[in-house]
Scaffold this active site. Structure first.
Site, short mmCIF file in Angstrom:
data_model
loop_
_atom_site.label_atom_id
_atom_site.label_comp_id
_atom_site.label_asym_id
_atom_site.label_seq_id
_atom_site.Cartn_x
_atom_site.Cartn_y
_atom_site.Cartn_z
N HIS A 227 1.86 4.65 -2.93
CA HIS A 227 2.05 6.03 -2.83
C HIS A 227 3.52 6.41 -3.19
O HIS A 227 3.35 7.62 -3.92
CB HIS A 227 1.74 6.68 -1.18
CG HIS A 227 0.46 6.59 -0.57
ND1 HIS A 227 -0.47 7.17 -1.29
CD2 HIS A 227 0.12 5.86 0.54
CE1 HIS A 227 -1.72 6.98 -0.69
NE2 HIS A 227 -1.14 6.13 0.49
N HIS B 157 3.64 6.86 -6.90
CA HIS B 157 2.69 8.07 -7.39
C HIS B 157 3.66 8.99 -7.13
O HIS B 157 3.87 10.06 -8.26
CB HIS B 157 1.67 7.95 -6.47
CG HIS B 157 0.53 8.78 -7.10
ND1 HIS B 157 -0.70 9.32 -6.41
CD2 HIS B 157 0.42 9.52 -8.39
CE1 HIS B 157 -1.39 10.01 -7.08
NE2 HIS B 157 -0.78 10.48 -8.18
N HIS C 270 0.64 -1.36 -0.01
CA HIS C 270 -0.01 -0.04 -0.08
C HIS C 270 0.94 1.22 -0.17
O HIS C 270 0.68 2.15 -0.82
CB HIS C 270 -1.04 -0.17 0.98
CG HIS C 270 -1.79 1.30 1.56
ND1 HIS C 270 -3.05 1.15 1.05
CD2 HIS C 270 -1.41 2.67 1.84
CE1 HIS C 270 -3.63 2.46 1.46
NE2 HIS C 270 -2.57 3.08 1.78
N GLU C 271 1.76 1.33 1.00
CA GLU C 271 2.66 2.61 1.04
C GLU C 271 3.91 2.77 -0.27
O GLU C 271 3.90 3.69 -0.54
CB GLU C 271 3.29 2.32 2.28
CG GLU C 271 2.55 2.50 3.64
CD GLU C 271 1.67 3.35 3.75
OE1 GLU C 271 1.76 4.62 3.13
OE2 GLU C 271 0.94 3.34 4.41
#
Length: 649
Positions: free
Chosen positions: A436, A439, A432-433
């Site tokens: 980020h 991105h 998940h991290e």
């Protein structure tokens, strides 16, 4: 110095970095006011934003994560000072005038590319939500309210994590050992949601969530101040102000989304509650009423009983090294990107277990840096998060300013002779991290103001949640999950069981999120509120969630997301809906499809916040999703996979 910033070799350096940034910003303000309208105006505004953010973003991270108190304190001070300057600049009429001259010059505006136009409009939007159009007295009031809100946010955040104390004689002797003793008192610092003893969970719930007059006053003050600010600058409610520019656009759409989702979930949630009640009766025949402290525990028991997903069975297959290899291989196949460990210089990192990764593209070269702060240490917050330390942008000299981010997890240190082993939940959080971080690396915009994850909140979680779908796909997991002793791959049925187990009671879990999101919308809706925040909690809990409210508790005082996600808690659900649609339509057939990976980069990651979020989603899905599509995507994720069901029966 920290992150290679020479001034930050000692806490006092924050003052120096801050003074330098403020000096630079003064020169840029003068330059902006003297420049004729054109693309250069936007460049100068972005430089101004960059010079302040370079200190504020870095300080934002240091104030929560640095082990040295002096560093944390200096960073906190820098954050406050720069925050105050930003609020002042947002109400600087002369500065605003220079931007307005550009925006009202039709010829110049038509000659700008879409990204430059959007960034100019976003800067103007910052002026408008700060009340630039008001007279001087009201503008000053807006600045004061903003500063007050910042302070209340900090106080509320600290209060939301503080433990509660109780005289130890109040609790039965046989459960006292579950809590930390302090003389004649016991400290209750959390909900003990996983404890098998119903009484411990009940006591923790009632004591930890006991109402506190001071924290209640902070919350009421915060909500009232946010509402005053919103109304002062021309919005009906704080929610209207907060949702401008998001995917949802306005509170009405959010309400519609949450209501429709709640309707679709209600039958499934009832079934989930019935299953939990049966399980409670089986384990505790004397008291079978399902209470709020039972939900997380009994849903876990049901998961474990039905699918045997003891984390200890999985951990040996998820060593940190194997998981990082897995991410590296996935990014390499999907996006042509590799992660390389890099040596750090003296004073660059804040703890010796931090690792620095260079992110390198096969043809474009170095894209940026990720600092991995993965391990537990005293005083480090127990939350997994991603921090932008420096945003990417095209510099005046034509070079690209590389983005720098930190990923923070709370992994346990490894036992002697064994690598660090992750539970399935930790592995999913790492993915998940990393979503980020990618991105941030690939949102290579010309302007720092919209780089990477600097985009509307309800879009910002899409890339990270999408990574969870990869983390739960056997084809992806099979690439890296190996037993650290034997090298044996993780069996397919273990991955399937794990994925299916997540669907047990998932409707009730989602209903709980809907309840939090509805509560957040009401708190930031029309003021004065019709009732107290606790009465609203009770009413909403019984209506939307369905488990009874417990007298004398005030869960909202622990709702720390009200600070960072005020009026935007729904974002998690909406981002998940988009991620689910992208996964099913673009990656479910082949999670390593390079052409899809490139399309994902081009349509969704590359723009950062430089393009309207719904347009990015349209570009990826080739259609414009409706509220009903969002709801359907979330609900269809709750259906069990038939193949696994047959295999396990």
């Amino acid at each position: 110095g920290l992150f290679g910033v020479p001034e930050l070799s000692c806490p006092e350096g924050f003052q120096e970095a801050q003074d330098k940034a403020l000096q630079e910003s003064e020169q840029l303000v003068q330059k902006a006011c003297a420049t004729p309208p054109g693309p250069e105006t936007v460049m100068i505004f972005d430089q101004l934003s960059d010079s302040l953010c370079r200190v504020a973003d870095l300080a934002d991270f240091v104030k929560v994560a640095h082990p040295d108190f002096a560093f944390r304190e200096a960073a906190e001070e820098a954050c406050r000072n720069i925050g105050t300057v930003v609020e002042k600049l947002n109400t600087d009429t002369e500065l605003c005038q220079s931007l307005r001259r550009l925006l009202t010059d039709e010829t110049v505006m038509n000659s700008l590319d879409p990204e430059t136009r959007r960034v100019a409009e976003l800067f103007m939007f910052d002026f408008e939500i700060s009340g630039i159009h008001l007279d001087e007295e009201k503008r000053k009031k807006a600045v004061d309210l903003n500063v007050r809100i910042l302070d209340l946010c900090n106080e509320f955040l600290i209060g939301s994590h503080l433990p509660n104390k109780i005289d130890k004689h109040v609790l039965p002797e046989h459960i006292r050992y579950n809590f930390t003793a302090e003389g004649n008192y016991l400290q209750i610092a959390g909900l003990h949601a996983d404890c098998p003893d119903d009484l411990v969970r009940e006591a923790a719930y009632k004591i930890f969530l006991h109402s506190n007059a001071q924290q209640l006053r902070r919350l009421e003050d915060l909500l009232a101040s946010r509402n005053s600010l919103a109304q002062l600058v021309g919005y009906d409610t704080f929610a209207h102000r907060a949702l401008q520019g998001t995917m949802a656009k306005n509170p009405e759409t959010v309400r519609q989304f949450l209501e429709k989702l709640s309707d679709q979930l209600s039958k499934r949630t009832q079934k989930d509650f019935e299953m939990m009640t049966k399980m409670k009766m089986k384990l505790n025949p004397h008291n079978s009423t399902l209470m709020p402290w039972d939900h997380p525990y009994y849903s876990g028991v049901l998961r474990a009983e039905r699918y045997n997903i003891e984390p200890g069975l999985y951990c040996p297959f998820f060593s940190l090294g194997a998981c990082m290899e897995g991410l590296n291989s996935l990014f390499s196949r999907l996006l042509g990107i590799s992660l390389y460990a890099e040596q750090t210089k003296r004073g660059e990192i804040w703890s010796e277990d931090v690792r620095k990764l260079a992110v390198v593209h096969e043809t474009e070269g170095l894209l940026g840096y990720i600092y991995c702060d993965f391990f537990q240490r005293p005083d480090k917050p127990h939350q997994d998060c991603h921090f932008t330390v420096r945003g990417g942008r095209l510099r005046e000299n034509g070079e690209y300013q590389l983005p720098v981010v930190v990923l923070m997890l709370s992994l346990p240190h490894s036992a002697r002779g064994a690598p660090t082993l992750l539970s399935p939940g930790m592995m999913e959080n790492l993915f998940h991290e990393m979503g980020h971080a990618m991105h941030s690396m690939l949102g290579r915009t010309r302007y720092q103001h919209v780089t990477g994850t600097r985009c509307p909140t309800d879009f910002a979680e899409v890339p990270s949640i999408l990574m969870e779908y990869f983390a739960n796909d056997y084809r992806v997991v099979n690439q890296f999950a190996r037993h650290y002793k034997t090298g044996q791959p993780l069996p397919k049925n273990m991955v399937s069981r794990l994925c299916e187990s997540k669907k047990v009671c998932a409707a009730a879990d989602m209903q709980l999120q809907v309840f939090y999101a509805v509560l957040d919308q009401i708190y930031h809706g029309k003021h004065p509120l019709k009732k107290s925040t606790t009465e609203i909690l009770k009413e909403t809990q019984e209506k939307v969630y369905g488990l009874p409210y417990v007298p004398n508790t005030a869960w909202q005082l622990r709702f720390s997301h009200l600070v960072g996600y005020g009026a935007k808690y729904y974002s998690y659900l909406m981002s998940r809906a988009v991620a689910s649609m992208v996964w099913k339509q673009c990656f479910a057939q082949n999670p390593f499809d390079r052409a899809m990976g490139e399309r994902y980069r081009r349509e969704m990651l590359a723009h950062g916040g430089g393009k309207e979020p719904i347009l990015m989603v349209q570009g990826m899905l080739q259609k414009s999703p409706s509220v009903e599509d969002f709801v359907d995507a979330l609900v269809s994720d709750l259906d069990h996979d038939f193949e696994t069901f047959i295999m396990d029966s």
